[in-house]
Design an enzyme around this catalytic site. Structure first.
Site, PDB file in Angstrom:
ATOM      1  N   ALA A 162     -18.478   0.070  45.349  1.00 61.45           N
ATOM      2  CA  ALA A 162     -19.738  -1.013  45.910  1.00 61.45           C
ATOM      3  C   ALA A 162     -20.243  -0.575  44.135  1.00 61.45           C
ATOM      4  O   ALA A 162     -19.814  -0.315  42.991  1.00 61.45           O
ATOM      5  CB  ALA A 162     -20.656   0.962  46.435  1.00 61.45           C
ATOM      6  N   GLY A 166     -15.647   1.329  47.047  1.00 61.19           N
ATOM      7  CA  GLY A 166     -15.962   0.677  48.780  1.00 61.19           C
ATOM      8  C   GLY A 166     -14.853  -0.061  48.218  1.00 61.19           C
ATOM      9  O   GLY A 166     -14.471  -0.159  49.959  1.00 61.19           O
ATOM     10  N   GLU A 183     -12.538   1.625  50.412  1.00 58.45           N
ATOM     11  CA  GLU A 183     -12.069   1.868  51.980  1.00 58.45           C
ATOM     12  C   GLU A 183     -12.717   1.416  52.431  1.00 58.45           C
ATOM     13  O   GLU A 183     -12.119   1.035  53.952  1.00 58.45           O
ATOM     14  CB  GLU A 183     -13.965   2.408  51.762  1.00 58.45           C
ATOM     15  CG  GLU A 183     -14.021   3.876  50.862  1.00 58.45           C
ATOM     16  CD  GLU A 183     -15.129   4.686  50.448  1.00 58.45           C
ATOM     17  OE1 GLU A 183     -16.033   4.126  49.797  1.00 58.45           O
ATOM     18  OE2 GLU A 183     -15.583   5.399  50.796  1.00 58.45           O
ATOM     19  N   GLU A 223     -15.061   7.274  42.238  1.00 56.86           N
ATOM     20  CA  GLU A 223     -16.640   7.016  42.182  1.00 56.86           C
ATOM     21  C   GLU A 223     -17.086   9.011  41.476  1.00 56.86           C
ATOM     22  O   GLU A 223     -18.031   9.065  41.041  1.00 56.86           O
ATOM     23  CB  GLU A 223     -17.069   8.301  43.503  1.00 56.86           C
ATOM     24  CG  GLU A 223     -17.185   6.854  44.447  1.00 56.86           C
ATOM     25  CD  GLU A 223     -15.710   6.297  45.018  1.00 56.86           C
ATOM     26  OE1 GLU A 223     -14.678   6.884  44.615  1.00 56.86           O
ATOM     27  OE2 GLU A 223     -15.431   5.361  46.321  1.00 56.86           O
TER      28      GLU A 223
HETATM   29  N1  COA Z   1     -20.177  -2.683  40.592  1.00 55.87           N
HETATM   30  C1  COA Z   1     -21.159  -3.579  39.447  1.00 55.87           C
HETATM   31  N2  COA Z   1     -20.295  -4.526  38.742  1.00 55.87           N
HETATM   32  C2  COA Z   1     -19.563  -4.410  38.663  1.00 55.87           C
HETATM   33  C3  COA Z   1     -18.628  -3.349  39.274  1.00 55.87           C
HETATM   34  C4  COA Z   1     -18.766  -2.586  40.081  1.00 55.87           C
HETATM   35  N3  COA Z   1     -18.261  -1.512  41.412  1.00 55.87           N
HETATM   36  N4  COA Z   1     -16.954  -3.833  38.963  1.00 55.87           N
HETATM   37  C5  COA Z   1     -17.264  -4.199  38.275  1.00 55.87           C
HETATM   38  N5  COA Z   1     -18.125  -4.712  38.219  1.00 55.87           N
HETATM   39  C6  COA Z   1     -19.077  -5.747  36.460  1.00 55.87           C
HETATM   40  C7  COA Z   1     -18.920  -5.421  35.301  1.00 55.87           C
HETATM   41  O1  COA Z   1     -20.383  -4.369  35.538  1.00 55.87           O
HETATM   42  C8  COA Z   1     -18.440  -6.503  35.088  1.00 55.87           C
HETATM   43  O2  COA Z   1     -19.964  -7.300  34.688  1.00 55.87           O
HETATM   44  P1  COA Z   1     -20.913  -8.428  33.321  1.00 55.87           P
HETATM   45  O3  COA Z   1     -20.187  -8.740  33.101  1.00 55.87           O
HETATM   46  O4  COA Z   1     -21.596  -8.742  34.195  1.00 55.87           O
HETATM   47  O5  COA Z   1     -20.863  -7.232  32.247  1.00 55.87           O
HETATM   48  C9  COA Z   1     -17.314  -7.179  35.240  1.00 55.87           C
HETATM   49  O6  COA Z   1     -17.946  -6.951  37.100  1.00 55.87           O
HETATM   50  C10 COA Z   1     -16.403  -7.022  34.852  1.00 55.87           C
HETATM   51  O7  COA Z   1     -16.104  -5.853  35.065  1.00 55.87           O
HETATM   52  P2  COA Z   1     -15.352  -5.558  34.007  1.00 55.87           P
HETATM   53  O8  COA Z   1     -15.634  -4.196  33.719  1.00 55.87           O
HETATM   54  O9  COA Z   1     -15.995  -6.039  32.279  1.00 55.87           O
HETATM   55  O10 COA Z   1     -14.057  -5.794  33.410  1.00 55.87           O
HETATM   56  P3  COA Z   1     -12.744  -4.685  32.811  1.00 55.87           P
HETATM   57  O11 COA Z   1     -11.586  -5.653  33.468  1.00 55.87           O
HETATM   58  O12 COA Z   1     -12.836  -4.074  31.999  1.00 55.87           O
HETATM   59  O13 COA Z   1     -12.257  -3.924  34.037  1.00 55.87           O
HETATM   60  C11 COA Z   1     -12.795  -3.123  36.487  1.00 55.87           C
HETATM   61  C12 COA Z   1     -12.573  -3.804  35.279  1.00 55.87           C
HETATM   62  C13 COA Z   1     -12.455  -2.111  36.989  1.00 55.87           C
HETATM   63  C14 COA Z   1     -11.468  -1.157  35.474  1.00 55.87           C
HETATM   64  C15 COA Z   1     -14.316  -1.485  35.861  1.00 55.87           C
HETATM   65  O14 COA Z   1     -14.917  -2.731  35.634  1.00 55.87           O
HETATM   66  C16 COA Z   1     -14.616  -0.251  36.737  1.00 55.87           C
HETATM   67  O15 COA Z   1     -14.155   0.302  36.416  1.00 55.87           O
HETATM   68  N6  COA Z   1     -15.676  -1.305  37.651  1.00 55.87           N
HETATM   69  C17 COA Z   1     -16.442  -0.103  38.589  1.00 55.87           C
HETATM   70  C18 COA Z   1     -15.707   0.410  39.501  1.00 55.87           C
HETATM   71  C19 COA Z   1     -15.664   0.950  39.918  1.00 55.87           C
HETATM   72  O16 COA Z   1     -16.045   2.594  39.547  1.00 55.87           O
HETATM   73  N7  COA Z   1     -15.825   1.878  41.634  1.00 55.87           N
HETATM   74  C20 COA Z   1     -16.534   2.492  42.665  1.00 55.87           C
HETATM   75  C21 COA Z   1     -17.672   2.539  42.166  1.00 55.87           C
HETATM   76  S1  COA Z   1     -18.765   3.367  43.766  1.00 55.87           S
END
Ligand code: COA
Length: 261
Positions: free
Chosen positions: A67, A112, A115, A135
């Site tokens: 999400a 999500g 999910e 989460e």
């Molecule tokens: N919600 C909003 N934005 C997200 C996102 C999410 N769940 N997951 C990734 N993004 C965005 C990042 O903020 C970033 O945006 P920006 O370029 O404007 O800063 C972009 O996607 C790229 O992500 P980034 O973190 O730079 O890539 P990465 O390769 O270093 O890491 C992940 C990838 C997926 C491991 C990391 O983005 C992450 O941990 N995301 C969240 C996962 C999460 O907790 N999901 C559950 C949410 S309830």
């Protein structure tokens, strides 16, 4: 089908290809994207021409990375409950759709996104797929049905481990745990595998497919007797023209021509 801001749609040979298209945000599901998903699945449920759905995420890096955290960060106790209930309702629509829905997951399939994939009837992963429910790192829990569907799919112990640690697993471990049906080397291979499976399914009697979906889902509903659901669904199939066609075709040693009636 109408155009959407965050989701690409294309129908080919009775299959809707639905692509979550927020590549710069790792295809994170914001509120608008969820509403678009709801509108699309409402239309698919009523459509005569769409017989199955393949869901993917745009690009090579993520299926859906969860999400949208920028929206999660603004929640309060009242709207958080609605946030979870709304997501649960939309994902239940997918799970209960009487047409096959297959998720093709490549790259990050988190929160999500995991999910959403679990709400689909099957999951095909590319080798670079990574699954997790992270989460807990944000001080919350899965809210779109993940605590329930992950437990059903991989069992209590492993579900607890994944959700409590927030750790990711790779595609092969997901295969071993039963979280995905198949792992293919690339996203393109995974889409081909999903197409192969969905083509087979949509060549069968559509009513029977819908009844299988209802019966399998009933196995996980504590307030429903799945055996009774099965008997009722079996009887409904026997009322259909496709039942007559399927049995007659067998006896006449020819291929059945199912019409969904
Ligand atoms: N919600 C909003 N934005 C997200 C996102 C999410 N769940 N997951 C990734 N993004 C965005 C990042 O903020 C970033 O945006 P920006 O370029 O404007 O800063 C972009 O996607 C790229 O992500 P980034 O973190 O730079 O890539 P990465 O390769 O270093 O890491 C992940 C990838 C997926 C491991 C990391 O983005 C992450 O941990 N995301 C969240 C996962 C999460 O907790 N999901 C559950 C949410 S309830």
């Amino acid at each position: 089908m109408a155009e959407f801001n965050n989701i690409l749609t294309e129908v080919k040979e009775g299959v809707l290809y639905l692509t979550v298209n927020r590549e710069d945000k790792m295809n994170a599901l914001n509120f608008d994207t969820l509403e678009e998903l709801k509108a699309i699945f409402d239309e698919v449920a009523d459509s005569k021409s769409i017989k199955g759905v393949i869901i993917t995420g745009a690009g090579e890096r993520a299926f859906v990375a969860g999400a949208d955290i920028s929206e999660i960060a603004e929640l309060n106790e009242v709207n958080a409950r609605k946030f979870a209930e709304n997501g649960q309702e939309i994902f239940s629509m997918i799970e209960n759709l009487h047409k096959p829905v297959i998720a093709v997951t490549n790259g990050f399939t988190l929160g999500g996104g995991c999910e959403l994939a679990m709400a689909c009837h099957m999951r095909i992963a590319s080798a670079n797929a990574k699954f997790g429910q992270p989460e807990v790192n944000l001080g919350i829990i899965p809210g779109y049905g993940g605590t329930q569907r992950l437990t059903i799919l991989i069992g209590r112990g492993k579900a607890n481990e994944l959700m409590m640690t927030g750790e990711m697993i790779d595609a092969n471990e997901a295969l071993t745990l039963g979280l995905v049906n198949h792992v293919l080397p690339t996203k393109a291979d995974a889409i081909s595998k999903a197409e192969e499976i969905i083509e087979k399914i949509i060549s069968k009697a559509p009513l029977a497919i819908g009844m299988i979906i209802d019966c399998v889902n009933a196995a996980f509903l504590s307030d429903e007797n799945g055996f009774q659901t099965e008997a009722n669904c079996f009887a409904r199939c026997v009322k259909s023209g496709d039942y007559k066609e399927g049995t007659t075709a067998f006896l006449e040693k020819r291929k059945p021509n199912f019409r969904g009636e």
